[in-house]
Design a protein around this motif. Structure first.
Motif, PDB file in Angstrom:
ATOM      1  N   PHE A  13      -4.031   0.164  -7.494  1.00 10.92           N
ATOM      2  CA  PHE A  13      -3.632   1.284  -6.606  1.00 10.92           C
ATOM      3  C   PHE A  13      -2.266   0.879  -5.647  1.00 10.92           C
ATOM      4  O   PHE A  13      -2.055  -0.283  -5.403  1.00 10.92           O
ATOM      5  CB  PHE A  13      -4.596   1.369  -5.226  1.00 10.92           C
ATOM      6  CG  PHE A  13      -5.763   2.329  -5.368  1.00 10.92           C
ATOM      7  CD1 PHE A  13      -5.818   3.235  -6.455  1.00 10.92           C
ATOM      8  CD2 PHE A  13      -6.673   2.692  -4.470  1.00 10.92           C
ATOM      9  CE1 PHE A  13      -6.803   4.250  -6.462  1.00 10.92           C
ATOM     10  CE2 PHE A  13      -7.185   3.740  -4.465  1.00 10.92           C
ATOM     11  CZ  PHE A  13      -7.589   4.500  -5.590  1.00 10.92           C
ATOM     12  N   LYS A  18      -3.049   4.752  -2.245  1.00  9.50           N
ATOM     13  CA  LYS A  18      -4.172   4.359  -1.339  1.00  9.50           C
ATOM     14  C   LYS A  18      -3.961   5.098  -0.148  1.00  9.50           C
ATOM     15  O   LYS A  18      -5.269   5.618   0.468  1.00  9.50           O
ATOM     16  CB  LYS A  18      -3.996   2.986  -1.184  1.00  9.50           C
ATOM     17  CG  LYS A  18      -4.894   1.954  -0.507  1.00  9.50           C
ATOM     18  CD  LYS A  18      -4.711   0.706  -0.563  1.00  9.50           C
ATOM     19  CE  LYS A  18      -5.814  -0.112   0.234  1.00  9.50           C
ATOM     20  NZ  LYS A  18      -5.346  -0.487   1.450  1.00  9.50           N
ATOM     21  N   ARG A  19      -2.936   5.359   0.219  1.00  7.38           N
ATOM     22  CA  ARG A  19      -2.759   6.184   1.718  1.00  7.38           C
ATOM     23  C   ARG A  19      -3.216   7.740   1.442  1.00  7.38           C
ATOM     24  O   ARG A  19      -4.017   8.044   2.231  1.00  7.38           O
ATOM     25  CB  ARG A  19      -1.213   6.243   1.849  1.00  7.38           C
ATOM     26  CG  ARG A  19      -0.689   6.912   3.117  1.00  7.38           C
ATOM     27  CD  ARG A  19       0.775   6.865   3.276  1.00  7.38           C
ATOM     28  NE  ARG A  19       1.262   7.761   4.218  1.00  7.38           N
ATOM     29  CZ  ARG A  19       1.596   8.872   4.097  1.00  7.38           C
ATOM     30  NH1 ARG A  19       1.791   9.617   2.727  1.00  7.38           N
ATOM     31  NH2 ARG A  19       2.034   9.754   5.056  1.00  7.38           N
ATOM     32  N   GLU A  22      -6.940   7.688   1.509  1.00  6.94           N
ATOM     33  CA  GLU A  22      -7.495   7.408   2.935  1.00  6.94           C
ATOM     34  C   GLU A  22      -7.336   8.675   3.760  1.00  6.94           C
ATOM     35  O   GLU A  22      -8.089   9.136   4.569  1.00  6.94           O
ATOM     36  CB  GLU A  22      -6.746   6.237   3.378  1.00  6.94           C
ATOM     37  CG  GLU A  22      -7.273   4.979   3.054  1.00  6.94           C
ATOM     38  CD  GLU A  22      -6.405   3.791   3.357  1.00  6.94           C
ATOM     39  OE1 GLU A  22      -6.529   2.699   2.990  1.00  6.94           O
ATOM     40  OE2 GLU A  22      -5.471   3.910   4.095  1.00  6.94           O
ATOM     41  N   SER A 266      -2.964   4.615 -10.137  1.00  5.85           N
ATOM     42  CA  SER A 266      -3.947   5.282  -9.629  1.00  5.85           C
ATOM     43  C   SER A 266      -5.290   4.376 -10.152  1.00  5.85           C
ATOM     44  O   SER A 266      -6.468   5.186  -9.952  1.00  5.85           O
ATOM     45  CB  SER A 266      -3.716   6.756 -10.185  1.00  5.85           C
ATOM     46  OG  SER A 266      -3.590   6.683 -11.520  1.00  5.85           O
ATOM     47  N   PRO A 268      -8.372   2.219  -8.791  1.00  9.67           N
ATOM     48  CA  PRO A 268      -8.812   1.607  -7.884  1.00  9.67           C
ATOM     49  C   PRO A 268      -9.362   0.036  -8.284  1.00  9.67           C
ATOM     50  O   PRO A 268      -9.764  -0.024  -9.293  1.00  9.67           O
ATOM     51  CB  PRO A 268     -10.175   2.397  -7.550  1.00  9.67           C
ATOM     52  CG  PRO A 268     -10.445   3.143  -8.455  1.00  9.67           C
ATOM     53  CD  PRO A 268      -9.212   3.244  -9.556  1.00  9.67           C
ATOM     54  N   ASP A 269      -9.381  -0.709  -7.300  1.00  7.50           N
ATOM     55  CA  ASP A 269     -10.048  -2.272  -7.541  1.00  7.50           C
ATOM     56  C   ASP A 269     -11.470  -2.147  -8.243  1.00  7.50           C
ATOM     57  O   ASP A 269     -11.456  -2.974  -9.321  1.00  7.50           O
ATOM     58  CB  ASP A 269     -10.180  -2.972  -6.185  1.00  7.50           C
ATOM     59  CG  ASP A 269      -8.672  -3.213  -5.537  1.00  7.50           C
ATOM     60  OD1 ASP A 269      -7.766  -3.036  -6.524  1.00  7.50           O
ATOM     61  OD2 ASP A 269      -8.606  -3.736  -4.383  1.00  7.50           O
TER      62      ASP A 269
END
Ligand code: SF4
Length: 285
Positions: A13, A18-19, A22, A266, A268-269
């Motif tokens: 990300f 990420k923003r 959210e 794009s 995610p962890d």
């Protein structure tokens, strides 16, 4: 040789993605309205499915007319052209802007230089939503090129920007060609640092390993570029979307000892962590 997994320093990300996630989640939890995103929020099916479970649903441009005042619509990090803003405003739906600030800055630049009489050139992919959006900010008048081979006649005043995920070599090539042909050339290397950091980390790691795993959505252009870079350094480079696509065969057939892992902006962890876990199992470490 000791078995090892090396994760690229810059992977997964980015700030803008990420923003955007959210912003969409906050909108859904803080507001009673139905929350939609214009197109999939990011190029990652696992994330899109999780968002759907939270009632954040992607819609297409053709469905914009169905929105009403009880709805909100999130503009994703790629941004959109001004005419899309106008279409949304007419529906009465709440517009929630999650355009990455780096992309907004390119949009403002092309508008400013278009108004100053410059021909805009965008180095990038003409079909990519970010480029389509940026072009809208100069009334779709930009020349879009990958390598400078389709520039045609050029006026004396030219302004060059790049798609945020473009390769530096392509941008440099176009600047060099245009600088030879035009008198007044304003250049803005708008390649995002998140992209160049991911590309140089992937380049570095893929030179040291005998299997390189690139994780990213199949439609993610920045992930595909990471894969191209890694394939040049490591013949056992693979491009997967998540750990379900990782099989033991490639580890065993090629007697893999050192594994490198990188991921597009794009990813995610938790998707990266799953791939690391499965790789450990296949390496038996
Ligand atoms: S790659 Fe860069 S420009 Fe694109 S969303 Fe991420 S931070 Fe923003």
């Amino acid at each position: 040789m000791a078995k090892e997994i090396i994760i690229a320093d810059h992977a997964g990300f980015c700030f803008g993605v990420k923003r955007a996630v959210e912003i969409a989640v906050n909108q859904q939890t803080s507001d009673q309205s139905n929350t939609y995103t214009l197109g999939p929020l990011i190029h990652n099916n696992d994330v899109i499915n999780r968002l759907k479970e939270q009632n954040i649903l992607p819609i297409t441009e053709a469905q914009l007319g169905e929105l009403g005042s009880k709805d909100s619509i999130v503009i994703r990090s790629h941004g959109v052209a001004p005419d899309i803003w106008e279409q949304i405003e007419k529906t009465g739906a709440q517009l929630v802007d999650a355009t990455c600030p780096y992309v907004s800055s390119i949009q403002k630049k092309v508008r400013k230089y278009r108004d100053l009489g410059y021909q805009i050139i965008i180095v990038g992919d003409a079909k990519h939503p970010e480029v389509i959006g940026i072009n809208g900010w100069c009334d779709n008048s930009a020349i879009i090129t990958k390598d400078g081979s389709n520039l045609g006649e050029l006026p004396s005043k030219v302004c060059i920007v790049s798609q945020t995920t473009e390769r530096l070599a392509n941008y440099d090539k176009v600047v060099e060609i245009v600088s030879r042909r035009c008198e007044d050339v304003q250049t803005f290397n708008t390649i995002c640092k998140a992209t160049s950091d991911r590309q140089s980390s992937a380049d570095e790691v893929s030179k040291k390993v005998d299997l390189m795993i690139v994780i990213g959505g199949k439609n993610s252009s920045n992930s595909k570029k990471l894969y191209d870079i890694c394939s040049k350094n490591c013949k056992n480079s693979i491009f997967i979307e998540n750990s379900k696509e990782l099989s033991a065969d490639i580890f065993h057939e090629n007697k893999i000892e050192k594994v490198g892992i990188t991921a597009g902006a794009s990813t995610p962890d938790w998707v990266i962590e799953d791939v690391v876990k499965k790789s450990r199992e296949f390496l038996a470490i």
